[in-house]
Design an enzyme around this catalytic site. Structure first.
Site, PDB file in Angstrom:
ATOM      1  N   TYR A  54      34.745 -17.635  37.417  1.00  0.00           N
ATOM      2  CA  TYR A  54      35.089 -19.291  36.865  1.00  0.00           C
ATOM      3  C   TYR A  54      36.672 -19.076  36.792  1.00  0.00           C
ATOM      4  CZ  TYR A  54      30.568 -20.820  36.301  1.00  0.00           C
ATOM      5  OH  TYR A  54      29.968 -21.026  36.409  1.00  0.00           O
ATOM      6  N   ARG A  57      37.924 -19.986  40.264  1.00  0.00           N
ATOM      7  CA  ARG A  57      37.678 -21.631  40.801  1.00  0.00           C
ATOM      8  C   ARG A  57      38.889 -22.437  39.964  1.00  0.00           C
ATOM      9  NH1 ARG A  57      31.500 -23.366  38.929  1.00  0.00           N
ATOM     10  NH2 ARG A  57      32.468 -25.323  40.412  1.00  0.00           N
ATOM     11  N   ASP A  92      35.235 -29.953  38.210  1.00  0.00           N
ATOM     12  CA  ASP A  92      36.477 -29.771  38.754  1.00  0.00           C
ATOM     13  C   ASP A  92      37.856 -31.065  38.282  1.00  0.00           C
ATOM     14  OD1 ASP A  92      35.977 -31.210  41.933  1.00  0.00           O
ATOM     15  OD2 ASP A  92      36.659 -32.129  40.126  1.00  0.00           O
ATOM     16  N   HIS A 107      28.153 -31.826  32.971  1.00  0.00           N
ATOM     17  CA  HIS A 107      27.608 -30.190  33.404  1.00  0.00           C
ATOM     18  C   HIS A 107      29.615 -29.035  33.236  1.00  0.00           C
ATOM     19  CE1 HIS A 107      24.415 -30.646  37.176  1.00  0.00           C
ATOM     20  NE2 HIS A 107      24.484 -30.521  35.789  1.00  0.00           N
ATOM     21  N   CYS A 137      39.343 -17.686  15.990  1.00  0.00           N
ATOM     22  CA  CYS A 137      38.538 -17.535  14.965  1.00  0.00           C
ATOM     23  C   CYS A 137      39.296 -16.185  15.198  1.00  0.00           C
ATOM     24  CB  CYS A 137      37.394 -17.182  15.027  1.00  0.00           C
ATOM     25  SG  CYS A 137      36.600 -16.829  16.687  1.00  0.00           S
ATOM     26  N   THR A 175      26.018 -36.201  46.009  1.00  0.00           N
ATOM     27  CA  THR A 175      24.770 -34.782  44.925  1.00  0.00           C
ATOM     28  C   THR A 175      23.599 -34.681  45.971  1.00  0.00           C
ATOM     29  OG1 THR A 175      23.988 -34.834  42.945  1.00  0.00           O
ATOM     30  CG2 THR A 175      24.204 -36.854  43.667  1.00  0.00           C
ATOM     31  N   ALA A 217      33.030 -39.617  51.628  1.00  0.00           N
ATOM     32  CA  ALA A 217      33.521 -40.377  50.604  1.00  0.00           C
ATOM     33  C   ALA A 217      34.719 -40.745  50.556  1.00  0.00           C
ATOM     34  CB  ALA A 217      33.443 -39.361  49.225  1.00  0.00           C
TER      35      ALA A 217
HETATM   36  N1  APR Z   1      31.405 -37.346  51.717  1.00  0.00           N
HETATM   37  C1  APR Z   1      30.044 -37.016  50.755  1.00  0.00           C
HETATM   38  N2  APR Z   1      28.979 -36.644  50.679  1.00  0.00           N
HETATM   39  C2  APR Z   1      29.263 -35.560  50.662  1.00  0.00           C
HETATM   40  C3  APR Z   1      30.305 -34.589  51.513  1.00  0.00           C
HETATM   41  C4  APR Z   1      31.936 -35.769  51.715  1.00  0.00           C
HETATM   42  N3  APR Z   1      32.448 -35.297  52.584  1.00  0.00           N
HETATM   43  N4  APR Z   1      30.404 -32.888  51.433  1.00  0.00           N
HETATM   44  C5  APR Z   1      29.261 -33.698  51.448  1.00  0.00           C
HETATM   45  N5  APR Z   1      28.754 -34.622  50.796  1.00  0.00           N
HETATM   46  C6  APR Z   1      26.698 -34.455  50.345  1.00  0.00           C
HETATM   47  C7  APR Z   1      26.333 -33.772  50.748  1.00  0.00           C
HETATM   48  O1  APR Z   1      25.367 -34.059  51.572  1.00  0.00           O
HETATM   49  C8  APR Z   1      25.086 -32.664  49.517  1.00  0.00           C
HETATM   50  O2  APR Z   1      23.689 -34.455  50.029  1.00  0.00           O
HETATM   51  O3  APR Z   1      27.723 -33.399  48.861  1.00  0.00           O
HETATM   52  C9  APR Z   1      26.504 -33.350  48.692  1.00  0.00           C
HETATM   53  C10 APR Z   1      26.394 -31.947  48.054  1.00  0.00           C
HETATM   54  O4  APR Z   1      25.435 -31.364  47.165  1.00  0.00           O
HETATM   55  P1  APR Z   1      25.274 -29.907  46.817  1.00  0.00           P
HETATM   56  O5  APR Z   1      26.186 -28.788  47.036  1.00  0.00           O
HETATM   57  O6  APR Z   1      23.804 -29.500  46.479  1.00  0.00           O
HETATM   58  O7  APR Z   1      26.169 -30.301  45.003  1.00  0.00           O
HETATM   59  P2  APR Z   1      25.821 -31.240  43.999  1.00  0.00           P
HETATM   60  O8  APR Z   1      25.005 -32.002  44.123  1.00  0.00           O
HETATM   61  O9  APR Z   1      26.671 -31.646  42.983  1.00  0.00           O
HETATM   62  O10 APR Z   1      24.891 -30.093  42.600  1.00  0.00           O
HETATM   63  C11 APR Z   1      24.117 -30.663  41.917  1.00  0.00           C
HETATM   64  O11 APR Z   1      23.940 -27.782  40.828  1.00  0.00           O
HETATM   65  O12 APR Z   1      24.550 -26.412  41.508  1.00  0.00           O
HETATM   66  C12 APR Z   1      24.057 -27.014  40.472  1.00  0.00           C
HETATM   67  O13 APR Z   1      25.664 -27.384  38.815  1.00  0.00           O
HETATM   68  C13 APR Z   1      25.910 -27.568  40.158  1.00  0.00           C
HETATM   69  O14 APR Z   1      26.512 -29.349  39.468  1.00  0.00           O
HETATM   70  C14 APR Z   1      25.588 -29.125  40.543  1.00  0.00           C
HETATM   71  C15 APR Z   1      24.303 -29.395  40.526  1.00  0.00           C
END
Ligand code: APR
Length: 233
Positions: A54, A57, A92, A107, A137, A175, A217
């Site tokens: 961490y 990160r 972040d 999260h 503490c 996501t 995005a």
């Molecule tokens: N624009 C849009 N989408 C994107 C881009 C981009 N430039 N780059 C990647 N992605 C998409 C991918 O296609 C994928 O579907 O972002 C998603 C990232 O997926 P993950 O890496 O699984 O991340 P996330 O869904 O946020 O994970 C959820 O899992 O690991 C745990 O706690 C952690 O919050 C996290 C949770």
């Protein structure tokens, strides 16, 4: 015009800022074992490794900035007539730095630290270790990242459910739909809201969305926000 826009963001919205996502090529879970660095058990077994993970990160945040997608969402909140709430799975601080105020980190946050002993929570961009002392503490070795690990209960669920039930537009950005309860939000919102997925590819819950916008995005969120601000969607 929508009265209550709820936006769920995942790691994909921060990729164009230079923060690696978790899954897929080059993802964090390709370099580290979830059990070692993202579970309470892993922390108990090797707190030094978890602090290092961490700290790295947290350090990384100093080298990245919000991208146009974060900035567009902050603009939407500022200028749109209806309420706009961002629920982020990301830890972040890029939404904050872009100007989003109405924000729920379900999260946790890299820049928040929690004392396991007295429960105190405080913001810091410093590095922590098993030698760190709780400022509240005074105990040593009791500070942990204020992050929701696998198997722990996400934050703000009591606020999130009513938001989803009263949304008339639900947008999921970047996501993969791998992790619940976030991946299930669309199932709640779709009864009363138009649901839109913005991603590079279809997520695991893609078939639950009314609309899909495929693309980076940083480009497609900007376009979509501009359309919303013009009353075009
Ligand atoms: N624009 C849009 N989408 C994107 C881009 C981009 N430039 N780059 C990647 N992605 C998409 C991918 O296609 C994928 O579907 O972002 C998603 C990232 O997926 P993950 O890496 O699984 O991340 P996330 O869904 O946020 O994970 C959820 O899992 O690991 C745990 O706690 C952690 O919050 C996290 C949770």
């Amino acid at each position: 015009m929508y009265k209550n826009i709820v936006i769920l963001t995942g790691a994909g919205i921060s990729v164009e800022s230079g923060i690696a996502a978790f899954r897929g090529g080059g993802g964090l879970w390709g370099d580290y074992k979830v059990d070692d660095v993202a579970t309470l058990n892993g922390y108990r077994k090797n707190p030094a490794l978890v602090h290092d993970f961490y700290n790295k990160r947290r350090r990384e945040l100093k080298d990245v900035s919000p991208n146009p997608a974060h900035i567009a969402l902050a603009e939407l909140e500022k200028s749109y007539s209806g309420r706009v709430t961002v629920i982020t799975q990301n830890v972040d601080d890029l939404h904050e730095r872009a100007g989003t105020k109405n924000l729920l980190h379900m999260h946790g946050e890299l820049l928040s630290i929690r004392c396991e002993d007295c429960g105190d929570r405080f913001k810091s961009d410093e590095e922590f270790s098993i030698e760190s002392i709780c400022p509240a503490c005074g105990k040593k070795g009791v500070l942990r990242p204020d992050i929701v690990w696998f198997g722990e209960v996400p934050m703000h669920l009591e606020k999130i459910e009513p938001l989803l039930l009263s949304a008339d537009l639900f947008i999921s950005i970047g996501t993969s739909g791998n992790v619940y309860p976030a991946a299930g939000f669309v199932r709640i919102a779709r009864n009363n809201a138009r649901t839109v997925e913005i991603n590079l590819e279809a997520s695991l819950t893609a078939d639950l969305f009314h609309e899909h916008i495929i693309g980076n995005a940083g480009a497609v969120v900007v376009e979509y926000v501009q359309k919303l601000l013009k009353g075009g969607v």
